[in-house]
Design a protein around this motif. Sequence first.
Motif: not given
Length: 271
Positions: A14-18, A85-89, A99-104
């Motif tokens: 599994l190659v997962i990217s955001w 719980p928390c987003v970056n913007q 997820p990961n790219l934009e926040g939790d």
Amino acid sequence: MATQVSEAKSSTELVISWEPLPDDFQLEDDPVENTGQPILAGALRESLEISGFIQPQMLIASNFGLCATLNGQFIAKAPDWVYVPCVNQILAERKSYTPNLEGDIPAVVMEFLSDTEGGEYSVKRTYPPGKWFFYEHILQVPIYIIFEPNGGLLEFYQLENRRYELKQPDENGRHWIASMGLFLGTWQGTKETRTGYWLRWWDEAGNLLLWAVEQIEQERQRAEQERQRAEQERQRAEQERQQKERLIAYLQSQGIDPNNLPTDETPTKLQ
């Protein structure tokens, strides 16, 4: 032979990217499977909002696209309810969330079972992967909840060693969600046009988080109790007034001036 092993390994890797949502990607606009699902999801959010739980940096949504890229192929799944719980913007409107790219990573996802098979238990790993596989292996959401509204069955799965484990409720039939500081459980009753089983929140002290209509009713009952207390106080004061008037009338009938009664301070005349 070594080549075959290598190929077999690569086929299961599994190659997962955001990555951002592609400009030309069309999110599926699937119809809601059951008219009760939006009501269930809305009720969960309503009590959180009224209690003051929801903060601007949180993302709480229903039938909303969660995105990831698996082995170069873009994936979007829309759970019936999700809590991040928390987003970056903080954005007024979102088409999707990566997820990961934009926040939790989402802390909780929920699926409500309908009469039709929606793949809530699907562990299919080939493209497009099943929901269970997507939440468990790709997003790795800590808590996955499956709720069957008709019978009230609540399945609470927690990610342990990268696998979902079914958890039993406590003695009150509730599950503690540490990331939210709340208990989740089932409740039976009526809201809006729906009578049946619901998912409800309780705080750490065991207090039910109320819906708006319940809070209004609670306030109405409190006001009624206050009105009754005031009425009882008024009646008590009226009874005391009437008793005093009867006493004055009796003293006057005995030739005694109520305004000139002896007191404890009046000296006693010696014989």
